[in-house]
Design a protein around this motif. Structure first.
Motif, PDB file in Angstrom:
ATOM      1  N   LEU A 150      -8.508   2.322   4.803  1.00 31.30           N
ATOM      2  CA  LEU A 150      -7.924   2.679   3.508  1.00 31.30           C
ATOM      3  C   LEU A 150      -8.911   2.383   2.391  1.00 31.30           C
ATOM      4  CD1 LEU A 150      -5.664   3.555   1.602  1.00 31.30           C
ATOM      5  CD2 LEU A 150      -4.687   1.242   1.833  1.00 31.30           C
ATOM      6  N   THR A 162       1.181   3.430   2.422  1.00 25.36           N
ATOM      7  CA  THR A 162       0.415   4.503   3.045  1.00 25.36           C
ATOM      8  C   THR A 162       0.629   4.515   4.550  1.00 25.36           C
ATOM      9  OG1 THR A 162      -1.537   3.107   3.360  1.00 25.36           O
ATOM     10  CG2 THR A 162      -1.388   4.326   1.285  1.00 25.36           C
ATOM     11  N   GLY A 163       0.233   5.629   5.174  1.00 25.63           N
ATOM     12  CA  GLY A 163       0.130   5.690   6.616  1.00 25.63           C
ATOM     13  C   GLY A 163       1.329   6.204   7.372  1.00 25.63           C
ATOM     14  N   GLN A 173       2.682  11.478   5.459  1.00 26.96           N
ATOM     15  CA  GLN A 173       1.405  11.390   4.747  1.00 26.96           C
ATOM     16  C   GLN A 173       0.251  11.825   5.635  1.00 26.96           C
ATOM     17  OE1 GLN A 173       2.210   7.312   3.774  1.00 26.96           O
ATOM     18  NE2 GLN A 173       2.205   7.761   1.575  1.00 26.96           N
ATOM     19  N   GLN A 174       0.322  11.526   6.919  1.00 22.14           N
ATOM     20  CA  GLN A 174      -0.717  11.968   7.850  1.00 22.14           C
ATOM     21  C   GLN A 174      -0.697  13.485   7.991  1.00 22.14           C
ATOM     22  OE1 GLN A 174       0.225   9.547  11.257  1.00 22.14           O
ATOM     23  NE2 GLN A 174      -0.714   7.727  10.361  1.00 22.14           N
ATOM     24  N   ASP A 206       0.829  -1.216   0.000  1.00 25.37           N
ATOM     25  CA  ASP A 206       0.000   0.000   0.000  1.00 25.37           C
ATOM     26  C   ASP A 206       0.860   1.262   0.000  1.00 25.37           C
ATOM     27  OD1 ASP A 206      -2.415  -1.442   0.013  1.00 25.37           O
ATOM     28  OD2 ASP A 206      -2.376  -1.574   2.197  1.00 25.37           O
ATOM     29  N   PHE A 265      -3.924   8.267   1.483  1.00 26.53           N
ATOM     30  CA  PHE A 265      -2.486   8.042   1.659  1.00 26.53           C
ATOM     31  C   PHE A 265      -2.090   7.993   3.133  1.00 26.53           C
ATOM     32  CE2 PHE A 265      -0.860   9.862  -2.669  1.00 26.53           C
ATOM     33  CZ  PHE A 265      -1.463   8.811  -3.328  1.00 26.53           C
ATOM     34  N   ALA A 266      -2.833   8.690   3.985  1.00 28.55           N
ATOM     35  CA  ALA A 266      -2.508   8.757   5.406  1.00 28.55           C
ATOM     36  C   ALA A 266      -2.955   7.522   6.184  1.00 28.55           C
ATOM     37  CB  ALA A 266      -3.154   9.998   6.023  1.00 28.55           C
ATOM     38  N   GLU A 267      -3.777   6.686   5.576  1.00 30.12           N
ATOM     39  CA  GLU A 267      -4.416   5.574   6.299  1.00 30.12           C
ATOM     40  C   GLU A 267      -3.571   4.314   6.302  1.00 30.12           C
ATOM     41  OE1 GLU A 267      -6.433   4.463   8.860  1.00 30.12           O
ATOM     42  OE2 GLU A 267      -7.442   6.229   8.042  1.00 30.12           O
ATOM     43  N   ARG A 268      -3.402   3.730   7.470  1.00 35.00           N
ATOM     44  CA  ARG A 268      -2.678   2.454   7.611  1.00 35.00           C
ATOM     45  C   ARG A 268      -3.616   1.261   7.658  1.00 35.00           C
ATOM     46  NH1 ARG A 268       1.799   3.752  12.253  1.00 35.00           N
ATOM     47  NH2 ARG A 268       2.953   5.236  10.991  1.00 35.00           N
TER      48      ARG A 268
END
Length: 108
Positions: free
Chosen positions: A85, A38-39, A43-44, A36, A77-80
């Motif tokens: 997501l 992301t996270g 990004q957050q 992914d 993009f910020a989500e883990r």
């Protein structure tokens, strides 16, 4: 054909065009699997900035589709968490659908 699956005007055509593009991607690249990516903290932070930017833009009367989409993409993009997501990516797709619909309504 197939039964009516979509109730929002324009969504069927949008979905069919996405399906055509996915078929082209599959033909060109095959079935892909990637992390992914992301996270992370950066990004957050970007998502927080995009959220504030979008709120400020609409608060000033100058908000655009690009502002909305940038916020939604930054939030994705910020989500883990995979479930969150996925939810964010659905929101990205919905904003794209709304934007395409708006373009289609104003284009002669």
């Amino acid at each position: 054909m197939y039964p009516t699956l979509f109730t929002t005007p324009g969504i069927r055509q949008f979905a069919e065009e996405i399906d055509q593009e996915r078929q082209a991607q599959l033909a060109k690249f095959g079935d892909q699997h990637h992390p992914d990516g992301t996270g992370n903290k950066s990004q957050q932070d970007d998502a927080d900035r995009a959220r504030r930017w979008c709120q400020d833009a609409f608060g000033s009367g100058y908000g655009t589709w690009a502002d909305i989409l940038a916020e939604e993409v930054a939030e994705a993009f910020a989500e883990r968490d995979h479930a969150k997501l996925r939810t964010e990516l659905i929101q990205v797709a919905a904003v794209c659908a709304a934007w395409v619909s708006d373009i289609d309504r104003r284009t002669p």
